[in-house]
Scaffold this active site. Structure first.
Site: not given
Ligand SMILES: O=C(O)c1ccccc1NCC(=O)[C@H](O)[C@H](O)COP(=O)(O)O
Length: 295
Positions: A76, A203
């Site tokens: 993502c 999440d």
């Molecule tokens: O990635 C972002 O900046 C974000 C911001 C606001 C809403 C969603 C967002 N990301 C969505 C995703 O699917 C991410 O991969 C998920 O939240 C996991 O993130 P991480 O812990 O950084 O792998």
């Protein structure tokens, strides 16, 4: 076949496809992919059916469709064509494009269109939205060519029935604990208002943030809990997210038994820029652990 050695999986695919009028060349041709995907769905149904017959533990997987399973490994917050290519070459099934202006991984719809046009039809393109209006979600999904809409904000259950029926919906839950009642309660509300998500993403919680935080959530036992219950979560594909990295993704899959995983921060060299080596390691670890779950 000029020295080309097909893997056991490819040989099996050729055998399965031969009777249906498909050759190896049609497998790589995007224009032939739609009928191929329908065929893939039927083959998958058969595989799941035979697995279920022999192992009741697999019952929770009976309703998964091929296009839902294509969200097995999602990278993502892709912001460039180079990062999208690296994810796909590593073996990711899906890429996420973030349309939330508050994100470090925000992409304009124009940039997203560029990235999408470079990818094969077989890669699932997911658009991340946080509290956008339904008209904006539908308009961007259409113009960019998204397959999935990921609702990552506080969208109410009624929102789902207004999303274009041509797009799959991935609904996000930020969970404080392994208690899944908030999910089943919300799914019931979605059902009442006319549309269920096609899959859900769980999440971690960070106050004041919506996602992409890199923080790990609590251990959740999706498979065990679904097998015990007959509620709306029973046949729902689940993606696990929140602080996953190449180092911890295998253990997270073994603990929670999700259908897929999603990562943003854990495979980056800086916010919004993916590290191809980390992406490769993440996908390899996740693929291995997801395969092991099936045994
Ligand atoms: O990635 C972002 O900046 C974000 C911001 C606001 C809403 C969603 C967002 N990301 C969505 C995703 O699917 C991410 O991969 C998920 O939240 C996991 O993130 P991480 O812990 O950084 O792998």
């Amino acid at each position: 076949m000029g020295g080309y050695n097909a893997s056991p999986g490819e040989r099996e695919a050729s055998i399965n496809l031969a009777g249906q009028g498909y050759s190896r060349t049609s497998i790589g041709n995007p224009r032939r992919l739609a009928p191929l995907r329908r065929l893939e769905t039927r083959l998958l149904d058969l595989t799941i059916f035979s697995r279920t017959m022999h192992n009741p533990q697999c019952l929770a997987e009976t309703h998964l469709r091929a296009d839902q399973v294509m969200l097995r490994i999602k990278i993502c917050g892709i912001t460039s064509t180079a990062d999208a290519r690296a994810a796909v070459e590593a073996g990711a099934d899906a890429i996420g494009l973030n349309f939330y202006r508050g994100s470090k991984r925000y992409v304009t719809p124009e940039k997203a269109q560029d990235i999408v046009s470079d990818l094969a039809a077989s890669v699932a393109k997911v658009g991340v939205f946080v509290n956008s209006s339904v008209s904006e979600v539908n308009q961007i999904a259409q113009s960019v060519g998204l397959d999935w809409v990921q609702l990552h904000g506080d969208e109410p259950p009624e929102f789902l029935s207004q999303v274009s029926s041509e797009k799959h919906i991935l609904r996000v839950y930020r969970l404080e604990s392994s208690e899944l009642t908030p999910v089943t309660t919300d799914l019931a509300a979605c059902q009442v208002s006319g549309r269920m998500p096609d899959a859900i993403l769980v999440d971690s919680v960070v106050p004041g943030e919506y996602g992409g935080t890199g923080k790990k959530g609590s251990v959740i036992h999706f498979k065990r809990d679904r097998i015990r219950s007959q509620d709306l979560l029973f046949s729902m594909p689940v993606l696990l997210a929140g602080g996953l990295t190449p180092e911890n993704v295998g253990e997270a899959i073994r603990d929670s038994c999700p259908e897929g995983v999603d990562v943003a921060s854990g495979v980056e060299s800086s916010p919004g820029v993916k590290d191809p080596e980390l992406v490769k390691r993440f996908v390899a670890e996740a693929q291995y652990a997801l395969e092991q779950l099936k045994r």
